[in-house]
Design a protein around this motif. Structure first.
Motif, PDB file in Angstrom:
ATOM      1  N   SER A 217      71.006  64.257  67.888  1.00  0.00           N
ATOM      2  CA  SER A 217      71.656  63.360  66.935  1.00  0.00           C
ATOM      3  C   SER A 217      72.284  62.182  67.674  1.00  0.00           C
ATOM      4  O   SER A 217      72.626  62.291  68.854  1.00  0.00           O
ATOM      5  CB  SER A 217      72.729  64.122  66.147  1.00  0.00           C
ATOM      6  OG  SER A 217      72.185  65.242  65.478  1.00  0.00           O
ATOM      7  N   THR A 218      72.434  61.049  66.978  1.00  0.00           N
ATOM      8  CA  THR A 218      72.987  59.856  67.624  1.00  0.00           C
ATOM      9  C   THR A 218      74.081  59.233  66.771  1.00  0.00           C
ATOM     10  O   THR A 218      74.003  59.257  65.538  1.00  0.00           O
ATOM     11  CB  THR A 218      71.906  58.786  67.865  1.00  0.00           C
ATOM     12  OG1 THR A 218      71.373  58.364  66.605  1.00  0.00           O
ATOM     13  CG2 THR A 218      70.794  59.330  68.735  1.00  0.00           C
ATOM     14  N   PRO A 219      75.097  58.643  67.402  1.00  0.00           N
ATOM     15  CA  PRO A 219      76.099  57.878  66.653  1.00  0.00           C
ATOM     16  C   PRO A 219      75.539  56.500  66.307  1.00  0.00           C
ATOM     17  O   PRO A 219      74.406  56.169  66.667  1.00  0.00           O
ATOM     18  CB  PRO A 219      77.255  57.770  67.656  1.00  0.00           C
ATOM     19  CG  PRO A 219      76.569  57.767  68.985  1.00  0.00           C
ATOM     20  CD  PRO A 219      75.393  58.700  68.839  1.00  0.00           C
ATOM     21  N   GLU A 220      76.323  55.694  65.636  1.00  0.00           N
ATOM     22  CA  GLU A 220      75.910  54.334  65.298  1.00  0.00           C
ATOM     23  C   GLU A 220      76.029  53.436  66.525  1.00  0.00           C
ATOM     24  O   GLU A 220      76.966  53.552  67.307  1.00  0.00           O
ATOM     25  CB  GLU A 220      76.790  53.788  64.170  1.00  0.00           C
ATOM     26  CG  GLU A 220      76.425  52.377  63.733  1.00  0.00           C
ATOM     27  CD  GLU A 220      77.323  51.872  62.619  1.00  0.00           C
ATOM     28  OE1 GLU A 220      77.053  50.786  62.081  1.00  0.00           O
ATOM     29  OE2 GLU A 220      78.303  52.582  62.299  1.00  0.00           O
ATOM     30  N   PHE A 221      75.053  52.548  66.705  1.00  0.00           N
ATOM     31  CA  PHE A 221      75.075  51.594  67.808  1.00  0.00           C
ATOM     32  C   PHE A 221      74.931  50.183  67.263  1.00  0.00           C
ATOM     33  O   PHE A 221      74.212  49.963  66.284  1.00  0.00           O
ATOM     34  CB  PHE A 221      73.942  51.878  68.793  1.00  0.00           C
ATOM     35  CG  PHE A 221      74.049  53.230  69.454  1.00  0.00           C
ATOM     36  CD1 PHE A 221      74.943  53.449  70.486  1.00  0.00           C
ATOM     37  CD2 PHE A 221      73.249  54.286  69.026  1.00  0.00           C
ATOM     38  CE1 PHE A 221      75.052  54.694  71.081  1.00  0.00           C
ATOM     39  CE2 PHE A 221      73.350  55.535  69.622  1.00  0.00           C
ATOM     40  CZ  PHE A 221      74.255  55.736  70.651  1.00  0.00           C
ATOM     41  N   LYS A 222      75.597  49.238  67.896  1.00  0.00           N
ATOM     42  CA  LYS A 222      75.559  47.855  67.427  1.00  0.00           C
ATOM     43  C   LYS A 222      75.278  46.922  68.587  1.00  0.00           C
ATOM     44  O   LYS A 222      75.970  46.938  69.606  1.00  0.00           O
ATOM     45  CB  LYS A 222      76.893  47.486  66.764  1.00  0.00           C
ATOM     46  CG  LYS A 222      76.917  46.077  66.164  1.00  0.00           C
ATOM     47  CD  LYS A 222      78.231  45.823  65.448  1.00  0.00           C
ATOM     48  CE  LYS A 222      78.303  44.406  64.904  1.00  0.00           C
ATOM     49  NZ  LYS A 222      77.226  44.140  63.929  1.00  0.00           N
ATOM     50  N   ASP A 223      74.238  46.109  68.433  1.00  0.00           N
ATOM     51  CA  ASP A 223      73.872  45.072  69.404  1.00  0.00           C
ATOM     52  C   ASP A 223      73.663  45.653  70.804  1.00  0.00           C
ATOM     53  O   ASP A 223      74.133  45.085  71.798  1.00  0.00           O
ATOM     54  CB  ASP A 223      74.924  43.971  69.449  1.00  0.00           C
ATOM     55  CG  ASP A 223      75.026  43.209  68.148  1.00  0.00           C
ATOM     56  OD1 ASP A 223      74.160  43.402  67.273  1.00  0.00           O
ATOM     57  OD2 ASP A 223      75.976  42.413  67.990  1.00  0.00           O
ATOM     58  N   ASP A 224      72.956  46.771  70.903  1.00  0.00           N
ATOM     59  CA  ASP A 224      72.645  47.352  72.204  1.00  0.00           C
ATOM     60  C   ASP A 224      71.406  46.675  72.789  1.00  0.00           C
ATOM     61  O   ASP A 224      70.395  46.509  72.101  1.00  0.00           O
ATOM     62  CB  ASP A 224      72.367  48.853  72.071  1.00  0.00           C
ATOM     63  CG  ASP A 224      73.630  49.679  72.202  1.00  0.00           C
ATOM     64  OD1 ASP A 224      74.723  49.105  72.073  1.00  0.00           O
ATOM     65  OD2 ASP A 224      73.524  50.888  72.440  1.00  0.00           O
ATOM     66  N   PRO A 225      71.442  46.275  74.071  1.00  0.00           N
ATOM     67  CA  PRO A 225      70.278  45.620  74.671  1.00  0.00           C
ATOM     68  C   PRO A 225      69.173  46.618  75.037  1.00  0.00           C
ATOM     69  O   PRO A 225      69.437  47.684  75.586  1.00  0.00           O
ATOM     70  CB  PRO A 225      70.859  44.965  75.942  1.00  0.00           C
ATOM     71  CG  PRO A 225      72.036  45.808  76.285  1.00  0.00           C
ATOM     72  CD  PRO A 225      72.603  46.320  74.987  1.00  0.00           C
ATOM     73  N   TRP A 226      67.944  46.268  74.687  1.00  0.00           N
ATOM     74  CA  TRP A 226      66.752  47.032  75.072  1.00  0.00           C
ATOM     75  C   TRP A 226      65.743  46.063  75.651  1.00  0.00           C
ATOM     76  O   TRP A 226      65.588  44.930  75.182  1.00  0.00           O
ATOM     77  CB  TRP A 226      66.146  47.759  73.867  1.00  0.00           C
ATOM     78  CG  TRP A 226      66.791  49.069  73.597  1.00  0.00           C
ATOM     79  CD1 TRP A 226      68.049  49.276  73.114  1.00  0.00           C
ATOM     80  CD2 TRP A 226      66.223  50.361  73.814  1.00  0.00           C
ATOM     81  NE1 TRP A 226      68.304  50.618  73.012  1.00  0.00           N
ATOM     82  CE2 TRP A 226      67.193  51.312  73.426  1.00  0.00           C
ATOM     83  CE3 TRP A 226      64.988  50.812  74.267  1.00  0.00           C
ATOM     84  CZ2 TRP A 226      66.983  52.683  73.497  1.00  0.00           C
ATOM     85  CZ3 TRP A 226      64.752  52.166  74.329  1.00  0.00           C
ATOM     86  CH2 TRP A 226      65.747  53.097  73.956  1.00  0.00           C
ATOM     87  N   TYR A 227      65.049  46.517  76.687  1.00  0.00           N
ATOM     88  CA  TYR A 227      64.081  45.682  77.394  1.00  0.00           C
ATOM     89  C   TYR A 227      62.670  46.101  77.002  1.00  0.00           C
ATOM     90  O   TYR A 227      62.374  47.293  76.892  1.00  0.00           O
ATOM     91  CB  TYR A 227      64.284  45.826  78.904  1.00  0.00           C
ATOM     92  CG  TYR A 227      63.285  45.081  79.734  1.00  0.00           C
ATOM     93  CD1 TYR A 227      63.351  43.688  79.846  1.00  0.00           C
ATOM     94  CD2 TYR A 227      62.267  45.747  80.412  1.00  0.00           C
ATOM     95  CE1 TYR A 227      62.430  42.996  80.606  1.00  0.00           C
ATOM     96  CE2 TYR A 227      61.345  45.061  81.181  1.00  0.00           C
ATOM     97  CZ  TYR A 227      61.426  43.682  81.273  1.00  0.00           C
ATOM     98  OH  TYR A 227      60.511  43.004  82.025  1.00  0.00           O
TER      99      TYR A 227
END
Length: 252
Positions: A217-227
């Motif tokens: 399970s995952t919490p909420e994430f905001k504006d996380d960088p992915w390459y």
């Protein structure tokens, strides 16, 4: 400009891979300087298929004239767990069970063009297909736009297919690609390197008995960088994702 992978981004990677380490089949493409571009995410179809129902019964089940029938058929009951949106009303995943009649993402025409905009549209669409896989266990759309070099893509697809085959499921929300910046351009290899900011709602992983699997399970994430590395595939006629990982390379 410098992007750094925060701890929450690493946690997202671990959860997305169900405790597998994100990896790729080779080094990122050789980069050349390019002007940064920012695009809005490719839009996915929000439509749902027409509602349908069916019922079968013997002659004794047919109501007499003037008598109302109590027999009804539920779309959710007549659809297999994690089914695609081929018929019936979309039912989001919940603690009661997996999603039903999930609308299949539609590939944007823009990603069929060998342009920077086409490459950034491909990244947004890839996230749409990942969400569809997470909701259905169907890896087809994601693998269609993932090259054989993308080990992350293929390992995650295998994990989710196995998860749903065992009767497990995920809740969650559709990822939003807030922006994508082109950090490198390799015209000879028809390749682009991009860093995208991803916003993702919390999700819950349920096992086959309806119990919560905390590690998945995952919490909420905001504006996380992915390459991402993407490459235009002339045989397919669209861009493919060749590499993906949380965080981003250092761009001065």
């Amino acid at each position: 400009m410098r992007f750094r992978a925060p701890s929450r981004g690493l946690a997202l990677s671990a959860a997305l891979l169900l405790s597998l380490t994100a990896c790729a089949g080779g080094d990122p493409e050789e980069e050349a300087t390019a002007s940064p571009t920012t695009t809005a995410p490719a839009s996915a179809s929000d439509g749902t298929a027409s509602e349908g129902s069916s019922s079968e019964g013997s002659e004794s089940d047919v109501p007499e004239e003037g008598e109302a029938s109590d027999a009804t058929s539920s779309d959710a009951d007549s659809t297999e767990a994690g089914g695609s949106g081929d018929g019936g009303e979309y039912v989001p995943a919940s603690e009661d069970g997996p999603a039903q009649n999930v609308p299949k993402p539609q590939m944007p025409e823009e990603m069929k063009e060998e342009t920077h905009e086409g490459g950034t549209a491909a990244v947004a669409y890839w996230w749409d297909t990942l969400y569809y896989l997470q909701q259905t266990g169907d890896a087809g759309p994601m693998l269609e736009v993932s090259s054989e070099d993308c080990a992350y893509c293929h390992r995650y697809a295998s994990e989710l297919e196995a998860l749903y085959a065992e009767g497990q499921w995920h809740t969650g929300s559709k990822p939003q690609v807030v922006s994508s910046q082109v950090g490198g351009d390799n015209p000879q290899k028809r390749a682009l390197a991009l860093t995208s900011l991803i916003t993702l709602g919390e999700s819950t992983h349920f096992d086959e008995n309806g119990g919560i699997v905390k590690d998945g399970s995952t919490p909420e994430f905001k504006d996380d960088p992915w390459y991402n590395d993407v490459r235009f595939n002339p045989e397919k006629g669209h861009w493919d994702v060749t590499y993906t990982a949380p965080g981003g390379p250092e761009n001065e």
